[in-house]
Each structure stands twice: as C-alpha cells, then as structure tokens.
Motif scaffolding. Structure first.
Motif, PDB file in Angstrom:
ATOM      1  N   PHE A   1      62.455 -33.926 -50.825  1.00 11.55           N
ATOM      2  CA  PHE A   1      62.474 -33.465 -49.438  1.00 11.55           C
ATOM      3  C   PHE A   1      63.639 -34.076 -48.675  1.00 11.55           C
ATOM      4  O   PHE A   1      64.293 -33.403 -47.884  1.00 11.55           O
ATOM      5  N   VAL A   2      63.860 -35.364 -48.918  1.00 17.55           N
ATOM      6  CA  VAL A   2      64.934 -36.029 -48.180  1.00 17.55           C
ATOM      7  C   VAL A   2      66.266 -35.350 -48.477  1.00 17.55           C
ATOM      8  O   VAL A   2      67.055 -35.065 -47.574  1.00 17.55           O
ATOM      9  N   LEU A   3      66.495 -35.072 -49.749  1.00 18.94           N
ATOM     10  CA  LEU A   3      67.759 -34.419 -50.117  1.00 18.94           C
ATOM     11  C   LEU A   3      67.864 -33.045 -49.470  1.00 18.94           C
ATOM     12  O   LEU A   3      68.897 -32.674 -48.911  1.00 18.94           O
ATOM     13  N   LEU A   4      66.771 -32.289 -49.534  1.00 17.02           N
ATOM     14  CA  LEU A   4      66.793 -30.950 -48.936  1.00 17.02           C
ATOM     15  C   LEU A   4      67.058 -31.030 -47.435  1.00 17.02           C
ATOM     16  O   LEU A   4      67.928 -30.330 -46.894  1.00 17.02           O
TER      17      LEU A   4
ATOM     18  N   VAL B   1      58.250 -37.355 -44.319  1.00 10.60           N
ATOM     19  CA  VAL B   1      58.197 -37.288 -45.780  1.00 10.60           C
ATOM     20  C   VAL B   1      58.333 -38.665 -46.428  1.00 10.60           C
ATOM     21  O   VAL B   1      57.958 -38.834 -47.577  1.00 10.60           O
ATOM     22  N   LEU B   2      58.876 -39.644 -45.685  1.00  6.69           N
ATOM     23  CA  LEU B   2      59.071 -40.958 -46.287  1.00  6.69           C
ATOM     24  C   LEU B   2      57.914 -41.916 -46.014  1.00  6.69           C
ATOM     25  O   LEU B   2      57.867 -42.994 -46.582  1.00  6.69           O
TER      26      LEU B   2
ATOM     27  N   ALA C   1      64.439 -26.076 -43.831  1.00  8.81           N
ATOM     28  CA  ALA C   1      64.450 -27.448 -44.309  1.00  8.81           C
ATOM     29  C   ALA C   1      63.300 -28.270 -43.759  1.00  8.81           C
ATOM     30  O   ALA C   1      62.821 -29.178 -44.423  1.00  8.81           O
ATOM     31  N   THR C   2      62.896 -27.987 -42.567  1.00  4.10           N
ATOM     32  CA  THR C   2      61.956 -28.909 -41.927  1.00  4.10           C
ATOM     33  C   THR C   2      60.725 -28.170 -41.454  1.00  4.10           C
ATOM     34  O   THR C   2      60.552 -27.000 -41.723  1.00  4.10           O
TER      35      THR C   2
END
Lengths: 661, 561
Positions: A116-119, A159-160, A282-283
């Motif tokens: 998710f972070v990369l996206l 997401v983190l 993305a979000t």
C-alpha cells in the motif's frame, strides 16, 4: 475431498498472523519519515500562508516523492530479508498508558502495508505532479497541495498502523482530508453539500469501526494487531468475532463506498479531478479493502461475516456496473466503475484466504489504470473547457493523442483484455469466486456468475465511455464564453504522469501475476492458501469471461462508435432511468433516513421550544415571582423580622417534637 | 471546706486566642495614650502583628495536635483539636486580609468609617470632624476583639463558654456595623437591627442552654452527649433545648428562618466590615455548629435531622430565589451568603468525616471570595458632577452599589472586573475556581452521608444561582456603561436577562435619579490591592490544586469528644 475450510484450518496459525519482530536499529528506522515528510510539508504549507504560494506546490510534490523514495528504500531492505522475517514492528513509543489499557504507537512494516505504501506514494506522487499543471490557475493551489499531502500522510498512517486505534487515527485523517478536498471549491454550494455527504457517509462507517474497537477491547483487552489477530483463533466466540467482522465491514463500506453507503462516491466528483484520481485509485476507497484483508484472521474465524462481505461486494459490483451504463458525466461514469471494481475487491476479500491476495492484486492494478483514466478524464476536461458530458465529446482521438493512447491502456486494462493488467487480477478473482466454499457449490455458482456477468457489463460501459469520448463524430458544444471548442493536448506535466500510469496499466499485471510473484510476496502476511478446484475448469472460466467482455465491447462499439450518439439523452428504459439517478439511492436515503431524521429533529425542536423552554421560562418566571414574594416579606421592620424568627422557631420545634413522638 | 485548686492551664494551646485578645486590650490602651498622628500606624501594626502571630501560633501547635489529636484546656472549656486549629487559621487569615481592606484609606484619604461615630448624622459636628480629618482608630481593637471571640467560638467545650464567645464576637460587630462613613442612617439602622435581633437570638440560645442543663445537669458537650444516650423521661426538654441552641447558632450563620437580618446588615455595614463579618463570623459560627452537632448531639441525629434538613433546604432555596430579584450589589452578595450557608449545612448534615473536611474547606474558599468581592465593591464608587474632575467639582461619594451602576465596568476597569468575575464564578461553583472544589466536596460528603436529596437540591439551587452571578458578569462586560446616553442600555441589560422581572423599571428610575452621578473606581493605598490579590490567588490556587489543602485538613479532621 478436502474442503477449503479444513485446509485453512490445517494451516499453521503463524502463517496467518505471523510473529512479528521489533526493530530497534537499522535502515528500517527511516520508516517514520514515510508519514512524517508529507505531514510536515502539509503543516508548512498551511502555516506559511501566501508567502509560499510560488513554490508551495513543488514542496508538496517533493514531500510525496521523498516519501516514495523512503518507501523504496524500505522495500529494497525488505527484499533482502528472508521471507519469514518480513513482518517488522517499528515502535514509536508509548502512546496511551491508562491503567489496564496500555498501547504503544508503532508502525507495522510487512509486505501488505508496504504494498500500500508503495502504491500510495508512487501514484500519489504522479497525481501531485499532474496537479501542478491542472491547478495552475487556481489561486489556492498551495492549500490544495497541503490537503493532498495531508491526505497521503493520513492514508500512510492508516496502512502503517500497528493497532486498530492508530489505524483509526489515519482513518479519520483520510475522512477529514477527503472532506477538505471534495469541498475544495466550496464556494459552490453543491460541491460543499457533496463534501458534507461524503463526510456523513464516512461517519456512519466510522461508527462501525468505533464499535468494533469497543468489542475488541472488551474481548481481548487490547486493540493492537498482534494481540487481536492472534487472539481471533480460539480467543473469542464466533458470535463475538462475527460482530466485530460486521462492524469492520460497516466501516469498510463507508470508506470504500460499498452498498449501502456508496452514495457519496458519485457526488465526490465535485472535487478537482486529481482528487478524484487520488480518492479512487490510491487512497481512501482502498482503505476498506485493506481493513478487511488486514483483519483476515478475524474474518476467517467468522464465516457468517465473510458471507455478508461477499454479498455486499457482489451487490456493489452489480450496482456500480449498472449505474455506470447510464451515466453521461465522464467522471461519474468512472466513479461508478470504481464502486464496481472495489466491489470485486471486497468480494474477493470476503472469499477468505483464497481471495485475499487477489483482492490486493486487483487493488494495485486498479490503482494504476483507474488513476490513469481519471487523469485522462481530467486531461479531456482540460482540453474541452471543463466539459464533463460525454454526449458533448466524440472524436477526440485525433486532438489529444497521448490522452487517447494512455486512456486506451486503462480501458483495455479495466475490461480485462489480456495481456493488460486488469486481466491478470480480475480473472483471478472470478476464478476464486467459482471455488466452492464448505463443499457446497451453490455459492460458487452464484458469485462466480455474478463476477463474470459484471465483467461483461464492465466491458460494455467502459467501452461506451471510451467510444463516446474518443471515437465517433464530434458533438462538441461551444465554450462557456460562446467561442468554439478547440480541444488540445495537455501540457507535459500532465501527460507524463499519464504515460507512466499507462505503462503500469499495460505491464504491471503480467509482471506481478506470472508465476504468482505477487501472491508469494504477500505470503508472509496472508499465507499460501491451497484451495479446491473451481466448479468450472479454469480455462473455461477465462474463455467465457473473455467472450462476455468482447460481447460487451461489440455492443458498445455498435451503439456508440458506429451509430450516431444523440446529444440529448433519450428517455430510455425504466432501468436506464433508474441507473441515471444511482438506482434511486438518494431517494431511498431521503425516505429512509433523511426525512425521518429531519422529522425527528423538527419534533425535538418543537418539544424543546414548547416543553423545555416553556418549563425553563416558567421556572424562571415563578422563581422570580417567589423572589418578589420573599422580598415583600423583607419589610425592614425589626419587629416583623423577630416575629418571623419566632414563628420559624415555633414551627421547627413543633416539627421536631412531632417527628420524635 | 475543700481547698481551692488552681486549674493547670496549657497556655501554649491558647496562644492564638491570647495573642489576639491581648493585642486588642493593648489597642484600647493605645487609643488612650498614643498621640493622634501616629495612632493609626501603631494600631495597624499591632493588629497585623497580632493576627499574623495568631497564624504562626496555630502553625506551631499544628504538629502536636496532628500527633495527639488535641488538648483539653481550662478543664474542658476549650478544646484545641484539629478542626479548632483549621478554623482558627482560617479566621485569622481572613481577618488579616479583611484588616488590610479595613485599614486602606484609598486615594481619597478617607477610610470606610465615620470620623466620629457618636456625632448625629448630618450634623455640623460631624462635618467638622470630617474636615479635620478625624479618624476612628477604635475599629482596630474592635476588630481584634471580634476576631478573638471568633477564635474562641469554634473551640468551646461547654455551653457557657460558647455563649461568652458569642457575645465577645457579636458586640464589637454590632458597633462596627453602625460606623459607616456614608449613608450613616442606613448603617445605624442596620446596627440597631443587628443588635436587637442578635440579643433576641442570644436569649433563645441562653434559654436553650438552660433547658439542656435542666435535662443533663451539665454544660459540657461530652457530658451532655453521654446524658442523651441514657433514656430518660424528659426528652422534650432536651429536644426543645437543642432546637433553641441550634437556632441561636443558625442565626449567626444566617440560615432561614433566622436570616432576616442578613441583607439589611450586610447592606448597611461599612463594606469592608461586611466582608469581614460575612467571612469570619460564618467560619466561627459554622465551626461551633459543627462541633455541637458532631460532639454534643450525635445521639439526637435522627430527631434533629428533620430540623437541619428543613433549614438547609429553606436556606438554599430562599437565598437563591431572593438573590434573583435584588438590585443592590451588597444585598445580592448578602443573599448569596445565605444560599452558601445552606450549601455548608448540607455538609454538616452529612455527619461523617468527609463532611467535616468539606465544611472546613468550604469556609476557607467561600471566605476568601467573599472578602475579595466586598473589597472590590468598596472600591467601586459614585462620582458626583463632571467626568474625571475636569471641572474640578467632582467628588467621590459612597459605593456604587446599584447593579445598573456596574454596567460596562469590564471595559473601563478590566482587571478589577475580571477579578470580581473570578469571585462570582467561585460563588457560582464553576470548575477551576475554589468554589467548585468546595461545592463538590460538601455535596459529595452529603451524598456519602446518605443526604442525596439535599445534594440534589443544592446542585439545582447552584445552577439557578449561576444565573444571577453570570448576569452581573454580563452586565460588567457586555453592557454599555451607564453614561449620559448609556442609561437605557444599562436598564435594558437588566430587563432582558430577567424576562419579566419587575426590575427594569426600578433600574431605570434609579439611573435617572443619579443621572449626574457616574461610576468610578478609586485608587488605594495598596493594602486593599494586596488583600484582593491574595483572595484571588486563594480562589485560583485552591480551584486548580485543592487536594493538598483538603489532605491537610483531612489529616486533622477529628473532634475531641
């Protein structure tokens, strides 16, 4: 015959909720910068005021890009680690220390969150760059970038997070940022109302998350992922887990615009187009999918909740597809397709271990092609004087080649033509839907058929959108100022992000899909599920799906590319008319919720005015009258004072004696 | 014939009382022998030293009492235990602060007292005395005598000492009440009323003492308490006697139905004296009441409960309700003090240790806010003729006590108005002021003691009371000053906040009558500012950090039998 559930049950639990390790040193400690950079940038942009107007947008881009670089570093570090040590906790210190309840704030770095972070950071950065040009003429561009950064930061927190409570912080941050962005042009009342609608729908979902938090705390005494997810296996009754699962689903429905909380998504198009791209690709809408996949062990232990998830996904899938067929506003048609595609993901997530990885896989490919198409739509609007009515487009392929080609990549990807991205992910979901659950084939048939049918409808409405915009005869109206339309390609700052996203739309699916590369990457979190054979052979499913897709494209080609598209929408069938108004979603909401709510409010106001205010006023008035009476007793004569004292004394003596006897 | 045995007296334990009374006696001698010019300085120094000495003496006694639980002095006439020390410290401290305000002559060079109290009001003789700048320095020994009586009052161990202490504290107060420099007739009338009604209640108290003595054969609390445990045939004698004794004490605290003197006396007395009286007399009288209810009459808790409940409820309701319709600042504060007496009574009715702590704490915080509030009332004056003395004809008159005259004070004198607002919020019991901590502790003690209906009424009364406190704040900060063109607004400000109150008319008339009079705030010699600041400090600090003081009180909150 091994059933799926027994296979799942036989999996060692640590592959589902793997033991994590806590990192205290090393390169992974840069992880907090992921959130910190965009957050800091947002703060600087908001606090510095007008003086940063000239360079503020570049700071925003830089923050997002830097965050992506950090994500890439973490990603590379992660790849160097062995597969079973890829779940890492980065502690940020004690957050809440309240007696029995103690919670550390920390970040969970694992393949799922990192995906998710990369996206988010990659697509987010591209959208940032695009927005520099798109918002060029807006006086509040700096503020816009501050909100974009805030949005990215909130999504990254979401997401983190390593606990549901910290996730909730990000969850609310995303809701806030989306409210600010959808209503960015809030001088337009309609847009402000749209922002409010999104906010309210999200609040209903948030309620679900809050209740889920409450049940978790009551059941497990903790809200961090580690305790809750490992406790799900045997730590709580199935009823409790079902309740948690349903509440999490409600939360997901609000954020991911799933039935019945989907109504805000179409209206949210009121925001500037980059916002739509960010929300849809993305979000935000992916947050619900993330929540369900992250809570996989909870859902695995609550089959009823899973079934409801699948049903909600299936309904939304069809709902979005049907609405998408009738919309003439290009952004609203895309919004409907988002709703439908997220429906795919939710459905996949509800299928259990067999579907989790594919849900995320589709989310990633969708993130690319949907972002690409939204940016493409923005580019079209940019060239057509902010026109959004597709009946006023047509034949644009010659005037904006790059937009045309990149949009085509997105179109082919979303309808699932091999070898474009969407094929690889969507096909897997359809296959998974055809896998029987609990050995009973009926669910496999029902949901498999729905996903397959929806693929055909998707092909139809996306082709409709594509053909109405780029093919056929030109049906342009004049500009708002009366001059003729001069469609033109957008500046490089806008086209380059579209090109990059188009590359993703073309190749990412194959890259990740061939050899199950993506599923393997997620394995440390989601395990390597074995599953039954689908009720139909895989090959048959693929061929049938493709046949339906091609049928959809052909129908669309005949109706919207070959024949003349009427400029004024025809009356249409009852279904079309219903689909145009989102299948009466707003009316249902109005009748079921808004009007009773307003009636309740009105009656409360009435009661407040007459009964409560009346009482208060009455009490005040009678108190004052009493006061006046008391004042009259205060004559100023000592003799009457003494008499009243004596009288009072006698009364008291009598009372005391009476009580005593 | 038995030989006379001189009782051994623990003089040290009596030191707070002795210091103050001795200083009072010396003060009388100072009046006689020290020349007029330095007399005030000497008296003031003496009085401050005496009160400060009393506080130090209490502090010195503290650790001993904390260890032993207290000393019986003079064969049981006086009991120096924890509550005694807490109350003596409170009274001495509040008296000291009050004294600073009493002593302040302000920028006009005139204190609050008549230059020659014996002169007929309005006579040439009085005017002559005023012109010559005669000052009545007898007030210092009078205040010290009153304070001495107050220090004894809560420490008494038998009924006769109680009566003597009551008279020692009351007589100087009667005198002080009649010594106002302005509105002397009002002051003298108040003094007369106070004296007559005080005498009346003293008679009731004495009669009660006689009846109780007739029942128990003793004046000592502990022995009476023992006697009440033995079933006898003369219960009604005891009951009626107890009711009479209680009524005498309830008169001093201003509880309904023995409250009628309060507003008149508070209004008529010189304002600094009103503050002193309201704070210190209440502390002393509640201390005595607390001791009698807890140590002399616990056996009658059931029988007298109905009396105390009735009185507490009536006091809270009447005090609150009557305050709503007042138009005079001093009367508003007077009625509010009645309502507060009701709140404190709920703490007494709790009949538990938490009740003792709560009452003692409440007396301190209420006293601090009261002294400060009356101090400010004293500084807000009427000014006759022209603005700011531009034409040289303006002169400072008495206190501007009509509510309408306070309009807009927040704009012209923000700091003063803020401080007054702080005291009002403390009266109202708004959190983060000491008043909240006090109210919270008495009500929670009442609930703990099973008197939750009282606590409920108390909370309701408090919320009604908030109305008139906040009304004054609104008046000060959000209303145009009552200048030449400001009269209607001032009147209007009172009217809408009091829907249908028969008040607007009064206000308009009052303002019209004083149309040439403006409101101003006079400067001080500095004492009053220090005193008011000290009160504000206590109010804030005890509001934010009440627990150290509550813990300190709780560590000694046990009565000697």
């Amino acid at each position: 015959m091994h059933t799926l559930t027994t296979l799942v049950a036989s999996l060692p639990t640590d592959t589902i909720a793997p033991a994590s390790e806590t990192v205290r040193a090393g390169v992974l400690l840069v992880a907090p910068l992921l959130v910190g950079l965009p957050l800091l940038s947002a703060a600087v942009l908001l606090l510095s005021g007008r003086r940063s107007d000239r360079w503020g947008h570049w700071l925003g881009v830089l923050a997002s890009a830097a965050s992506f670089v950090v994500a890439a570093i973490v990603f590379v570090t992660m790849l160097q680690r062995s597969e079973d040590s890829r779940v890492i906790d980065v502690s940020l210190g004690t957050w809440i220390d309240a007696g029995a309840f103690q919670l550390d704030a920390g970040m969970r770095l694992d393949p799922l969150s990192l995906t998710f972070v990369l996206l988010v950071t990659f697509v987010g950065t591209l959208i940032h760059i695009y927005a520099v040009a798109y918002m060029d003429h807006d006086v509040d561009r700096r503020r816009f970038f501050a909100y974009l950064n805030l949005f990215v930061a909130a999504m990254l927190i979401l997401v983190l997070a390593d606990s549901y409570l910290l996730l909730f912080v990000g969850w609310e941050g995303v809701g806030l940022a989306s409210y600010l962005l959808i209503g960015f042009w809030n001088y337009n009342t309609e847009y402000a109302v749209a922002a409010k609608k999104a906010f309210v729908a999200n609040r209903i979902g948030d309620l679900g998350l809050i209740i889920a938090l409450g049940i978790m705390f009551a059941t497990f005494g903790a809200v961090d992922f580690g305790t809750v997810l490992s406790g799900a296996d045997g730590g709580a009754s199935e009823g409790t887990l079902t309740a948690i699962g349903l509440m999490l689903l409600l939360a997901a429905c609000g954020k991911s615009a799933q039935f019945p909380l989907q109504s805000w998504l179409g209206d949210a198009m009121a925001g500037p187009t980059p916002v739509s791209a960010l929300i849809h690709a993305a979000t935000m809408v992916t947050a619900g999918v993330y929540l369900i996949v992250r809570s996989a062990p909870l859902f695995d232990a609550a089959p009823t909740a899973q079934l409801v998830v699948v049903i909600v996904g299936a309904i939304t899938l069809l709902f979005g597809a049907i609405v998408g067929c009738a919309k003439d506003d290009i952004k609203k048609a895309l919004a409907a397709s988002t709703m439908s595609q997220i429906g795919y993901m939710i459905l996949a997530a509800g299928l259990g271990p067999v579907g989790y990885a594919f849900a995320i896989f589709h989310l990633i490919t969708h993130g690319f092609f949907k972002a690409g198409m939204f940016l493409g739509a923005g580019s079209v609007m940019h060239g057509m004087d902010d026109q959004v009515n597709m009946r006023r487009f047509g034949g644009l392929s010659r005037y904006m080649t790059i937009t045309y080609l990149t949009f085509m990549a997105g179109w082919l990807a979303i309808i699932g033509i091999p070898p474009f991205s969407g094929f690889w992910s969507k096909d897997k979901i359809i296959e998974a839907a055809f896998v029987p659950v609990d050995g009973s084939p009926w669910r496999a048939w029902v949901f498999g058929a729905i996903t397959m049918l929806a693929a055909g409808i998707t092909a139809f409405y996306m082709s409709r959108l594509f053909f109405m915009t780029f093919e056929g005869k030109r049906r342009w109206s004049t500009k708002r100022d009366g001059s003729a339309q001069h469609p033109h390609e957008s500046p490089k700052l806008m086209t380059w992000p579209m090109i990059v996203l188009a590359v993703g739309s073309v190749g990412l699916g194959a890259f990740l899909g061939i050899g199950d590369r993506f599923v393997d990457w997620l394995a440390p979190v989601l395990g390597h599920p074995e599953h039954d054979e689908p009720v139909l052979p895989v090959r048959v499913i693929t061929v049938l799906t493709l046949a339906l897709v091609i049928l959809g494209v052909v129908i669309a080609w005949r109706r919207y590319a070959v024949s003349q598209v009427p400029v004024v929408p025809p009356v249409g069938t009852a279904l079309t008319r219903a689909a145009r108004v989102d299948l009466y979603q707003d009316s249902v909401n109005d009748i079921a919720l808004v009007e009773p709510g307003q009636a309740l409010t009105r009656s409360l106001v009435y009661v407040d005015r007459t009964a409560i205010d009346g009482t208060v006023t009455g009490v005040g008035l009678s108190t004052v009258l009493l006061g006046g009476w008391v004042r009259r007793l205060q004559t100023g004569y000592v003799r009457s004072y003494a008499a009243s004292m004596l009288l009072g004394l006698v009364v008291l003596v009598v009372v005391v004696l009476l009580v005593q006897s | 014939m038995t030989e006379f045995v001189a009782p051994t007296v623990d003089w040290a334990a009596l030191s707070p009382v002795i210091i103050v009374l001795l200083a009072a006696v010396v003060g009388v001698l100072v009046e006689a022998f020290v020349p007029a010019r330095p007399r005030r300085t000497v008296q003031l120094t003496l009085a401050v030293a005496a009160l400060a000495g009393a506080i130090i003496a209490v502090a010195a006694l503290w650790s001993g009492v904390e260890e032993t639980g207290g000393t019986v002095v003079l064969g049981g006439s006086l009991l120096v235990d924890g509550p005694t020390l807490v109350l003596q410290a409170t009274i001495a401290l509040l008296a000291l602060i009050s004294l600073m305000i009493i002593a302040d002559r302000t920028e006009t060079g005139e204190d609050a007292f008549a230059p020659n109290a014996a002169a007929v009001p309005g006579s040439d003789y009085e005017e002559l005395a005023r012109r010559k700048g005669v000052q009545q320095t007898e007030i210092y020994p009078l205040v010290l005598f009153a304070t001495g009586g107050m220090l004894i009052f809560p420490a008494t161990g038998d009924l006769l000492t109680l009566f003597v202490a009551l008279e020692v504290l009351s007589l100087p107060l009667y005198l002080l009440t009649g010594m106002a420099r302005r509105r002397r007739l009002l002051s003298q009338e108040a003094s007369m009323k106070y004296f007559l009604l005080g005498a009346f209640s003293s008679a009731l108290l004495l009669f009660g003492i006689a009846l109780v003595y007739g029942y128990s054969g003793s004046l000592r609390y502990s022995e009476i308490s023992e006697a009440t445990q033995i079933p006898g045939g003369l219960d009604s004698l005891l009951l009626v006697g107890s009711v009479l004794i209680l009524s005498g004490l309830l008169f001093k605290v201003g509880a309904v139905p023995f409250h009628t003197w309060t507003p008149d006396v508070y209004q008529g007395a010189p304002t600094p004296i009103t503050g002193f009286m309201a704070a210190c007399t209440k502390a002393a009288a509640f201390g005595a009441l607390l001791r009698i209810v807890y140590t002399m009459l616990p056996g009658l808790a059931w029988d007298l409960g109905v009396l105390l409940w009735t009185v507490a409820i009536l006091t809270m309701v009447v005090g609150t309700v009557a305050a709503l319709v007042q138009t005079d600042m001093k009367r508003v504060l007077g009625y509010s003090s009645i309502a507060h007496a009701g709140f404190i009574l709920t703490g007494i009715i709790a009949l538990n240790e938490a009740g003792i702590v709560a009452v003692l704490f409440y007396l301190l915080v209420y006293g601090a806010a009261t002294v400060g509030a009356f101090g400010i009332v004293w500084l807000v004056r009427e000014r006759a003729g022209g603005h700011d003395g531009a034409d040289g004809t303006s002169s400072i008159l008495g206190e501007a006590t009509h509510l309408s005259q306070w309009a807009g004070l927040g704009r012209t004198h923000p700091l003063l108005a803020l401080t007054f607002g702080l005291f009002l919020l403390s009266f109202a019991g708004i959190p983060l002021t000491a008043g909240f901590a006090g109210k919270f502790s008495v009500f929670s003690a009442a609930v703990e003691g099973g008197a939750w209906p009282l606590a409920l009424i108390g909370v309701l009364a408090s919320s009604v009371a908030v109305f008139f406190y906040v009304r004054i704040i609104v008046l000060m900060f959000f209303t145009e000053p009552a200048g030449a063109d400001g009269e209607p607004t001032a009147a209007a400000a009172l009217a809408p906040s009091a829907e249908g109150f028969a008040l607007a008319g009064d206000a308009a008339v009052a303002v019209q009558a004083r149309s040439t009079v403006t409101t101003t705030v006079i400067g001080t010699e500095g004492f009053a500012v220090v005193a008011i600041a000290a009160c504000a400090l206590v109010t804030v600090v005890l509001g934010v950090f009440p627990s150290p003081v509550l813990d300190l009180i709780a560590s000694v909150a046990t009565f000697l039998p």
